[in-house]
Design an enzyme around this catalytic site. Structure first.
Site, mmCIF file in Angstrom:
data_model
loop_
_atom_site.group_PDB
_atom_site.id
_atom_site.type_symbol
_atom_site.label_atom_id
_atom_site.label_comp_id
_atom_site.label_asym_id
_atom_site.label_seq_id
_atom_site.Cartn_x
_atom_site.Cartn_y
_atom_site.Cartn_z
ATOM 1 C CG ASN A 29 -1.955 -1.150 1.111
ATOM 2 O OD1 ASN A 29 -2.083 -1.775 0.061
ATOM 3 N ND2 ASN A 29 -2.647 -1.432 2.200
ATOM 4 C CG HIS A 86 -21.132 36.617 -30.475
ATOM 5 N ND1 HIS A 86 -21.983 36.132 -29.508
ATOM 6 C CD2 HIS A 86 -20.746 37.852 -30.039
ATOM 7 C CE1 HIS A 86 -22.134 37.039 -28.551
ATOM 8 N NE2 HIS A 86 -21.380 38.094 -28.844
ATOM 9 C CB SER A 144 -9.143 12.787 -49.104
ATOM 10 O OG SER A 144 -10.140 11.952 -49.655
ATOM 11 C CE LYS A 173 -11.219 17.527 -47.530
ATOM 12 N NZ LYS A 173 -12.201 16.497 -47.185
ATOM 13 C CD GLU A 218 -10.155 16.982 -38.622
ATOM 14 O OE1 GLU A 218 -11.348 16.751 -38.827
ATOM 15 O OE2 GLU A 218 -9.250 16.653 -39.411
ATOM 16 C CE LYS A 260 -0.942 1.537 -9.667
ATOM 17 N NZ LYS A 260 -2.261 1.103 -9.168
HETATM 18 N N1 ARG Z 1 -1.639 -3.549 -7.256
HETATM 19 C C1 ARG Z 1 -2.098 -2.793 -6.141
HETATM 20 C C2 ARG Z 1 -2.506 -1.403 -6.595
HETATM 21 O O1 ARG Z 1 -2.111 -0.993 -7.637
HETATM 22 C C3 ARG Z 1 -1.044 -2.692 -5.105
HETATM 23 C C4 ARG Z 1 -1.561 -2.568 -3.702
HETATM 24 C C5 ARG Z 1 -2.197 -3.811 -3.282
HETATM 25 N N2 ARG Z 1 -2.387 -3.859 -1.896
HETATM 26 C C6 ARG Z 1 -3.156 -4.782 -1.348
HETATM 27 N N3 ARG Z 1 -3.263 -4.790 -0.100
HETATM 28 N N4 ARG Z 1 -3.843 -5.637 -2.076
HETATM 29 O O2 ARG Z 1 -3.257 -0.715 -5.934
#
Ligand code: ARG
Length: 445
Positions: free
Chosen positions: A94, A140, A261, A267, A274, A309
């Site tokens: 953690n 505008h 194109s 084009k 974009e 992530k």
């Molecule tokens: N892979 C987990 C994450 O990205 C890591 C932490 C996991 N901790 C646990 N107690 N399961 O959050």
């Protein structure tokens, strides 16, 4: 369970940070006498070989090992034997993941700041080149008053200056190391959190272990700053797209950032612009995704947080691309100055200048001047000519106080030159702002 639990497919991107965090941790454990110097050396050498392996071959993806932390630790056990098990003393995944992610985030923020700086350099150089170039300014999306292209480009310099400071602020705010917070409550081992914080380049350790393992503010700060920046880039992209269209014809985008194109040979499509416009939507989506994930989570760590992530990695990849594309478009586009000037001369962009002249030179209240000017514009429109193509007789028929010298105020050049208030569009003002920007960016004369 294997499939829903595994984060290795995406968190393997954290391998460098994970190994750096482990090396700092084991060095500290040895310094504190928690592991022996020999064991620490074996672990550190093992971690270095793993780094070399991953650098060469990439990170193996074994779902049974769940995440990057277990992947590294299990490889370490293969390389150095049971002593590998001492590495995880006084820490938890953690605090480990929070530390890894912050380290990754710091790099992403620095990358964003550098990407913004490249765009700013392009904006400032082109603004300097076009300090005198006249184009219509819009409100505008209707022709409003003439402005200089340099002034328009510097508007984006201001936006990106704020964007850059948002990333820098976020970086300063997250400058505290979670490592040593352990699972949630800290640890009974005599660790030195100052030492690991320093080794990993943080200003200090976090002050509350529960907060440290639960905090993803830094990722949301990044995503918020990235969203704001992407919104600005999307506005720039949208303007370039409009300007590149044939009815406008204000800009020729670089071939390197356009496509043809497959069916229409004439084009040239502004695809990069974009996609910059489009990617803003995805980046905002990433920010929304993480905020909704974090909302209502109880302290401390919950596995929901593993979903932090993918949106961050996605947004960072997109933002880096958008910044590079925007810098390229600004640096390498050809601005069609003749066309811009013609457009400014049409559309009665200097009507305000006529009204201002009546106020200044004939002492007429602005509201009345506005009314007189409206009549002049209607007459010019009905005759299909520009304001300064009306004769003096025609103008004096509308209001007898108008004089010959009004014509000097009605050209687009006179109009922009007159707007010399601080921060205005006058070429002199633009040059002063360019000089300031150049010194902010450290661009030499
Ligand atoms: N892979 C987990 C994450 O990205 C890591 C932490 C996991 N901790 C646990 N107690 N399961 O959050």
């Amino acid at each position: 369970m294997r499939e829903i639990n595994a984060s290795i497919p995406f968190d393997k991107a954290l391998w460098r940070q994970d190994i750096a965090g482990s090396r700092a941790h084991v060095a500290m454990l040895a310094a504190q006498g928690i592991v022996s110097p020999e064991d620490a050396r074996a672990i550190d050498e093992g971690l270095q070989s793993i780094a070399a392996e991953y650098e060469r071959d990439g990170v193996p993806e074994d779902w049974d090992l769940e995440d990057i932390h277990m992947t590294v630790e299990s490889r370490l056990a293969e390389l150095v034997g049971p002593v590998a098990g001492r590495l995880h003393t006084a820490r938890s995944r953690n605090d480990q993941v929070a530390t890894d992610f912050k380290l990754w985030m710091r790099e992403a923020m620095l990358r964003a700041e550098a990407g913004i700086e490249s765009l700013q350099r392009a904006l400032v150089m082109r603004a300097e080149e076009h300090a005198d170039t006249i184009m219509p300014g819009f409100t505008h999306l209707q022709t409003a008053q003439p402005v200089t292209l340099g002034h328009h480009l510097l508007a984006y310099y201001e936006m990106t200056r704020r964007d850059r400071s948002r990333f820098a602020d976020a970086r300063a705010r997250m400058d505290e190391c979670p490592l040593g917070s352990a699972a949630l409550a800290g640890t009974g081992f005599p660790i030195d959190r100052e030492a690991t914080a320093k080794a990993l380049g943080f200003a200090r350790p976090t002050r509350n272990s529960l907060d440290a393992v639960s905090d993803r503010d830094f990722a949301m700060d990044y995503l918020a700053a990235a969203s704001q920046c992407a919104i600005h880039l999307s506005r720039l992209a949208e303007e370039l797209i409009i300007w590149a269209s044939q009815p406008f014809g204000f800009v020729r985008m670089p071939d390197t950032l356009s496509t043809g194109s497959s069916i229409m040979p004439q084009k040239k499509n502004p695809d990069a612009a974009e996609l910059v416009r489009g990617h803003a939507g995805r980046i905002i989506g990433c920010a929304t995704a993480l905020m909704v994930t974090m909302k209502g989570l109880p302290l401390a760590y919950s596995k929901d947080m593993q979903d932090d992530k993918p949106p961050v990695f996605e947004a960072a990849g997109l933002l880096d691309l958008c910044l590079a594309a925007a810098a390229g478009m600004i640096a390498d586009s050809r601005f069609e100055v003749t066309r811009m000037r013609q457009a400014a001369e049409l559309g009665y962009a200097t009507a305000t200048d006529l009204a201002d002249w009546l106020v200044r030179e004939a002492d007429i209240p602005f509201r009345e001047a506005h009314h007189i000017t409206g009549a002049a514009v209607r007459l010019a429109e009905s005759r299909g000519v520009a304001l300064d193509a009306l004769s003096l007789d025609e103008l004096t028929a509308i209001d007898a106080r108008i004089e010959q010298r009004v014509f000097a105020a009605l050209s687009v050049d006179a109009s922009v030159a007159a707007r010399a208030s601080y921060g205005g569009t006058a070429p002199d003002q633009v040059r002063q702002r360019v000089a300031e920007a150049r010194s902010e960016l450290g661009i030499d004369e």
